[in-house]
Scaffold this motif. Structure first.
Motif, short mmCIF file in Angstrom:
data_model
loop_
_atom_site.label_atom_id
_atom_site.label_comp_id
_atom_site.label_asym_id
_atom_site.label_seq_id
_atom_site.Cartn_x
_atom_site.Cartn_y
_atom_site.Cartn_z
N TRP A 178 0.72 -1.11 -0.03
CA TRP A 178 -0.13 -0.02 0.07
C TRP A 178 0.71 1.29 -0.09
CZ3 TRP A 178 -4.48 -0.58 -1.66
CH2 TRP A 178 -5.15 -2.17 -1.49
N GLY A 182 0.81 4.17 -2.94
CA GLY A 182 0.44 5.51 -2.70
C GLY A 182 1.51 6.22 -3.20
N VAL A 199 -4.93 7.63 -8.33
CA VAL A 199 -5.47 7.90 -6.96
C VAL A 199 -6.67 7.13 -6.76
CG1 VAL A 199 -6.50 9.67 -5.55
CG2 VAL A 199 -4.45 9.95 -6.93
N VAL A 202 -6.22 3.35 -6.45
CA VAL A 202 -5.41 2.94 -4.77
C VAL A 202 -6.62 3.18 -3.74
CG1 VAL A 202 -3.94 3.93 -3.13
CG2 VAL A 202 -3.23 3.83 -5.36
N TRP A 203 -7.42 4.25 -3.91
CA TRP A 203 -8.43 4.20 -3.12
C TRP A 203 -9.60 3.12 -3.25
CZ3 TRP A 203 -10.48 9.28 -0.55
CH2 TRP A 203 -9.32 10.11 -0.14
N GLY A 259 -1.33 4.57 2.32
CA GLY A 259 -1.31 4.57 0.88
C GLY A 259 -2.54 5.32 0.58
N MET A 260 -3.45 5.71 0.91
CA MET A 260 -4.55 6.30 0.56
C MET A 260 -4.05 7.77 0.88
SD MET A 260 -7.91 4.53 1.98
CE MET A 260 -9.12 5.92 1.25
N ALA A 263 -1.48 9.03 -1.99
CA ALA A 263 -1.84 8.94 -3.34
C ALA A 263 -2.21 10.23 -3.97
CB ALA A 263 -2.77 7.75 -3.48
#
Length: 417
Positions: A178, A182, A199, A202-203, A259-260, A263
């Motif tokens: 993660w 990100g 983005v 990833v989310w 990671g969120m 990103a």
């Protein structure tokens, strides 16, 4: 087809050796395209290298690399073309490479694009290999190489760099890395506006992982957990494979959250900086894009453009070709849904496609803007992988020759806007 719930090591032994056929095939296609461009350009007394490194957007990136932001062109109709429209990672790399090697900014841009295109090919292989196996991975890379506008992959443009960052970020999501995902999404957001697609992927992966973790924990009384976007049940050892400087002492359950958070920082940071610099506030970047006649109108301008093509001959043929092309994109996306591609790939390719087709930008640039949407090619790659090797080779070889000729013709004509 590879079992999507099988844990895949992030850095498998011999990973480069496994990807070698795809990379060699990709390099061969690119050499063919460059050779065709050199021959065509030579016959017209033009420099193929100039077309690749010192025309169109390449000049804007080189200007930013040379002197930073602040250059603009005011057109007679009142439009203002500002270099703030171009995101900073590619010119930053050009500047760095030129400083280290003494190369010109044009040469540096070409080298960055060359290396990035190979990294992109490897990333595409990694994603396709993870989902469908090595043979489909090779086919996916070759299909990406032989796209009609594939010559852009060899230009000092940002498409190759963005695709490399996007592909490896998606692979990191698929394998549960993660923080890496990100960080790569952050860099993608510093490369092109369409970094928003990375983005979103990833989310999506992080939220999906969280939901499946909660579901698995509830089903087992909290004794197990999952990581990765595909719900892979594992022992708590994720942080051992993540960058130690970022994850030391960090609970594995917080890695998707980190990671969120990482990103969107690249795209958001640049957009906010442009707004501050121009005095336009948080949405100042949209004003810069408006100066280039770029915007997002849901596809209205593109639909009008296609409709206008249909009113006369022979432009009606071009209009019909555009309709067929859009229909093919939709069909490939639907095929990916039916083949149950990982949700993160569907979100990514869907977002890239929507942003490309629904933008009111130069209509001739739309094929180039679709280059990063490589997951759309996976249904075709799977079909090629299932066919006989000789048949697949003939198909790819024939398309590669046609793509090389078209690329040479295209750049010696109007070229990419």
């Amino acid at each position: 087809m590879t079992d999507l719930a099988t844990p895949v090591a992030v850095a498998r032994p011999g990973a480069l050796r496994r990807a070698a056929p795809a990379l060699l095939g990709y390099a061969s296609v690119r050499v063919l395209g460059l050779l065709a461009l050199a021959l065509w350009s030579g016959a017209r007394d033009k420099s193929a290298y100039t077309l690749l490194t010192a025309r169109w957007d390449s000049l804007w990136y080189a200007r930013v690399a040379a002197g930073g932001y602040g250059y603009e062109v005011r057109l007679p109709n009142g439009d203002v073309h500002s270099d703030l429209a171009f995101f900073p990672l590619l010119p930053g790399l050009e500047r760095l490479l030129a400083a280290v090697t003494g190369a010109s900014y044009a040469d540096a841009g070409f080298v960055v694009s060359l290396l990035a295109s190979l990294a992109a090919a490897w990333g595409i292989f990694a994603v396709a290999d993870h989902v469908y196996g090595a043979r489909a991975g090779v086919c996916a890379v070759l299909l990406w190489a032989v796209l009609p506008v594939g010559i852009v992959q060899s230009m000092a443009y940002s498409e190759s760099l963005f695709t490399a960052l996007a592909a490896w970020s998606l692979y990191a999501v698929l394998t549960g890395r993660w923080v890496t995902a990100g960080a790569l999404a952050l860099l993608a957001g510093l490369t092109r506006p369409v970094g928003l697609a990375v983005v979103a992927a990833v989310w999506t992966g992080a939220v999906t992982s969280f939901v499946r973790t909660r579901s698995a924990g509830a089903a087992t009384g909290g004794a197990t957990r999952t990581d990765g976007a595909l719900g892979v049940t594992r022992a708590p050892a994720l942080t051992a494979r993540l960058p130690s400087a970022l994850t030391a002492g960090l609970s594995p359950s917080l890695c998707p959250v980190l990671g969120m958070l990482l990103a969107p920082l690249g795209a958001a940071g640049y957009v906010l900086w442009v707004g501050h610099r121009t005095g336009g506030g948080p949405l100042g970047y949209l004003d810069v894009q408006a100066g280039w006649r770029n915007g997002f109108d849901g596809g209205y301008a593109f639909a009008r453009f296609v409709a206008a093509k249909l009113t006369s001959f022979p432009s009606a043929l071009a209009g019909l070709a555009l309709i067929v092309g859009v229909g093919l994109l939709i069909r490939l996306y639907v095929a990916g849904v039916r083949q149950r591609q990982p949700l993160v790939l569907l979100v990514y390719s869907g977002t890239v496609t929507a942003l490309a087709l629904c933008a009111s930008s130069y209509f001739g640039s739309k094929p180039r803007l679709l280059l990063p949407a490589f997951p759309l090619l996976l249904p075709l790659a799977l079909a090629l992988a299932r066919a006989r090797v000789t048949r697949s080779a003939l198909v790819v070889g024939g398309v590669a020759v046609a793509s090389a000729v078209y690329g040479a013709f295209w750049l010696n004509g109007s070229g990419p806007p």
